[in-house]
Design a protein around this motif. Structure first.
Motif, mmCIF file in Angstrom:
data_model
loop_
_atom_site.group_PDB
_atom_site.id
_atom_site.type_symbol
_atom_site.label_atom_id
_atom_site.label_comp_id
_atom_site.label_asym_id
_atom_site.label_seq_id
_atom_site.Cartn_x
_atom_site.Cartn_y
_atom_site.Cartn_z
ATOM 1 N N PHE A 22 -28.457 19.838 -19.637
ATOM 2 C CA PHE A 22 -28.786 19.874 -18.216
ATOM 3 C C PHE A 22 -30.171 19.295 -17.914
ATOM 4 O O PHE A 22 -30.635 19.389 -16.776
ATOM 5 C CB PHE A 22 -28.730 21.309 -17.693
ATOM 6 C CG PHE A 22 -27.337 21.885 -17.650
ATOM 7 C CD1 PHE A 22 -26.225 21.077 -17.763
ATOM 8 C CD2 PHE A 22 -27.144 23.250 -17.524
ATOM 9 C CE1 PHE A 22 -24.945 21.601 -17.728
ATOM 10 C CE2 PHE A 22 -25.856 23.789 -17.484
ATOM 11 C CZ PHE A 22 -24.764 22.959 -17.590
ATOM 12 N N THR A 23 -30.833 18.704 -18.911
ATOM 13 C CA THR A 23 -32.160 18.132 -18.711
ATOM 14 C C THR A 23 -32.071 16.619 -18.651
ATOM 15 O O THR A 23 -31.667 15.985 -19.634
ATOM 16 C CB THR A 23 -33.118 18.538 -19.848
ATOM 17 O OG1 THR A 23 -33.218 19.968 -19.900
ATOM 18 C CG2 THR A 23 -34.508 17.957 -19.614
ATOM 19 N N VAL A 106 -19.311 27.792 -28.783
ATOM 20 C CA VAL A 106 -20.644 27.357 -29.217
ATOM 21 C C VAL A 106 -20.554 26.079 -30.046
ATOM 22 O O VAL A 106 -21.432 25.205 -29.966
ATOM 23 C CB VAL A 106 -21.371 28.480 -29.981
ATOM 24 C CG1 VAL A 106 -20.778 28.710 -31.365
ATOM 25 C CG2 VAL A 106 -22.860 28.161 -30.116
ATOM 26 N N LEU A 107 -19.491 25.914 -30.826
ATOM 27 C CA LEU A 107 -19.320 24.679 -31.598
ATOM 28 C C LEU A 107 -19.133 23.482 -30.667
ATOM 29 O O LEU A 107 -19.679 22.397 -30.922
ATOM 30 C CB LEU A 107 -18.119 24.810 -32.542
ATOM 31 C CG LEU A 107 -18.304 25.725 -33.758
ATOM 32 C CD1 LEU A 107 -16.998 25.847 -34.542
ATOM 33 C CD2 LEU A 107 -19.413 25.205 -34.668
ATOM 34 N N LEU A 108 -18.367 23.676 -29.585
ATOM 35 C CA LEU A 108 -18.177 22.592 -28.619
ATOM 36 C C LEU A 108 -19.490 22.251 -27.914
ATOM 37 O O LEU A 108 -19.788 21.073 -27.670
ATOM 38 C CB LEU A 108 -17.110 22.982 -27.595
ATOM 39 C CG LEU A 108 -15.668 23.048 -28.111
ATOM 40 C CD1 LEU A 108 -14.732 23.535 -27.001
ATOM 41 C CD2 LEU A 108 -15.203 21.680 -28.615
ATOM 42 N N LEU A 114 -25.064 17.160 -29.230
ATOM 43 C CA LEU A 114 -25.425 16.151 -30.228
ATOM 44 C C LEU A 114 -24.931 14.765 -29.814
ATOM 45 O O LEU A 114 -25.617 13.759 -30.038
ATOM 46 C CB LEU A 114 -24.859 16.537 -31.595
ATOM 47 C CG LEU A 114 -25.492 17.755 -32.261
ATOM 48 C CD1 LEU A 114 -24.772 18.077 -33.569
ATOM 49 C CD2 LEU A 114 -26.985 17.525 -32.514
ATOM 50 N N LEU A 115 -23.743 14.716 -29.209
ATOM 51 C CA LEU A 115 -23.208 13.436 -28.741
ATOM 52 C C LEU A 115 -24.092 12.864 -27.642
ATOM 53 O O LEU A 115 -24.392 11.657 -27.621
ATOM 54 C CB LEU A 115 -21.779 13.622 -28.241
ATOM 55 C CG LEU A 115 -21.075 12.377 -27.676
ATOM 56 C CD1 LEU A 115 -21.087 11.238 -28.696
ATOM 57 C CD2 LEU A 115 -19.644 12.708 -27.264
ATOM 58 N N GLY A 155 -19.597 13.763 -23.779
ATOM 59 C CA GLY A 155 -20.405 14.865 -24.298
ATOM 60 C C GLY A 155 -20.570 15.976 -23.282
ATOM 61 O O GLY A 155 -20.500 17.168 -23.615
ATOM 62 N N LEU A 156 -20.795 15.596 -22.014
ATOM 63 C CA LEU A 156 -20.915 16.602 -20.957
ATOM 64 C C LEU A 156 -19.614 17.384 -20.786
ATOM 65 O O LEU A 156 -19.628 18.608 -20.625
ATOM 66 C CB LEU A 156 -21.285 15.930 -19.631
ATOM 67 C CG LEU A 156 -22.750 15.600 -19.396
ATOM 68 C CD1 LEU A 156 -22.917 14.822 -18.104
ATOM 69 C CD2 LEU A 156 -23.598 16.868 -19.358
ATOM 70 N N LEU A 157 -18.485 16.679 -20.828
ATOM 71 C CA LEU A 157 -17.187 17.329 -20.680
ATOM 72 C C LEU A 157 -16.966 18.361 -21.788
ATOM 73 O O LEU A 157 -16.560 19.497 -21.516
ATOM 74 C CB LEU A 157 -16.077 16.280 -20.701
ATOM 75 C CG LEU A 157 -14.632 16.801 -20.663
ATOM 76 C CD1 LEU A 157 -14.389 17.579 -19.378
ATOM 77 C CD2 LEU A 157 -13.635 15.651 -20.790
#
Length: 238
Positions: A22-23, A106-108, A114-115, A155-157
């Motif tokens: 979110f940054t 949390v893994l997602l 990271l993506l 990555g956001l999704l």
């Protein structure tokens, strides 16, 4: 379920991942931004301004969860126990644990973060939350952009899906504290969920606008890239 202390690093990882997601990694100047074309663009710009207070709420939830997990597993004074009990309306801190569903969440979040960081590394200052084509913009076709055309949105999704699993599963402070049983809690969570869903729809629509802008600027180079990288978000699916 797993031992509560196993959840402590997961709480920090999830909150830190969402904070990073979110940054904004960079900010476009007014001369760099593409003109606002529809209501979705205005909605996205409004949501970007709300990211800072949203991150504050997420860190508050993180603190409440960590404090209660630690307090439940140590001998504390009665006064402190009473103070901590105010963080729970109906449930108990004993119910804060890691479940298979929250572990997937949390893994997602970590994978999605990271993506996005990889996208930031490849694009550097060109990566912004705003819809923009900079003066010094180059068509990036390496790294994750060699797999899908919009890996940052992918990555956001993934991160958003992980966040709903993390906060919505049993064993989370949001579920076990009883806050969602109140009108204010339900209203906030519903508004947050609608905002996130709307944000995703807005991003999907903006992908088409960005593709059009990049095609107009880079022409044959863009066409050649899209013929090689055919999927926008998910390989072999979309």
């Amino acid at each position: 379920m797993y031992e509560p202390f196993v959840k402590l690093p997961c709480v920090l990882l999830a909150t830190l991942g969402l904070h990073i997601s979110f940054t904004p990694p960079g900010v476009s100047s007014e001369k760099d931004e593409a003109p606002i074309q529809n209501g979705w663009d205005r909605y996205l710009k409004t949501m970007i301004k709300l990211l800072k207070p949203i991150k504050g709420v997420l860190w508050a939830i993180c603190a409440a969860e960590i404090i209660n997990i630690v307090a439940t597993n140590f001998t504390l004074s009665r006064h402190l126990v009473h103070i901590l009990s105010t963080l729970f309306l109906y449930g108990s801190a004993q119910n804060l644990y890691l479940t298979p569903l929250s572990a997937v969440g949390v893994l997602l979040i970590v994978f999605g973060t990271l993506l996005q960081l990889q996208c930031h590394r490849v694009m550097m200052h060109l990566f912004t939350f705003e819809h923009a084509i900079r003066i010094d913009h180059n068509l990036i076709i390496t790294g994750p952009y060699n797999v899908v055309r919009h890996p940052g949105y992918a990555g956001l999704l993934v991160t958003y899906i992980g966040a709903f699993l993390w906060y919505g599963s049993e064993g989370s402070w949001l579920r076990e504290s009883g806050i969602l049983e109140t009108l204010a809690g339900r209203t906030f969570f519903a508004a947050f969920a609608l905002a996130m869903v709307g944000l995703l729809f807005g991003l999907l629509k903006r992908m088409r606008a960005e593709d059009g802008a990049l095609k107009e600027v880079y022409g044959y180079e863009w066409v050649e890239w899209t013929e090689r990288v055919q999927y926008s978000l998910i390989p072999y699916l979309y």
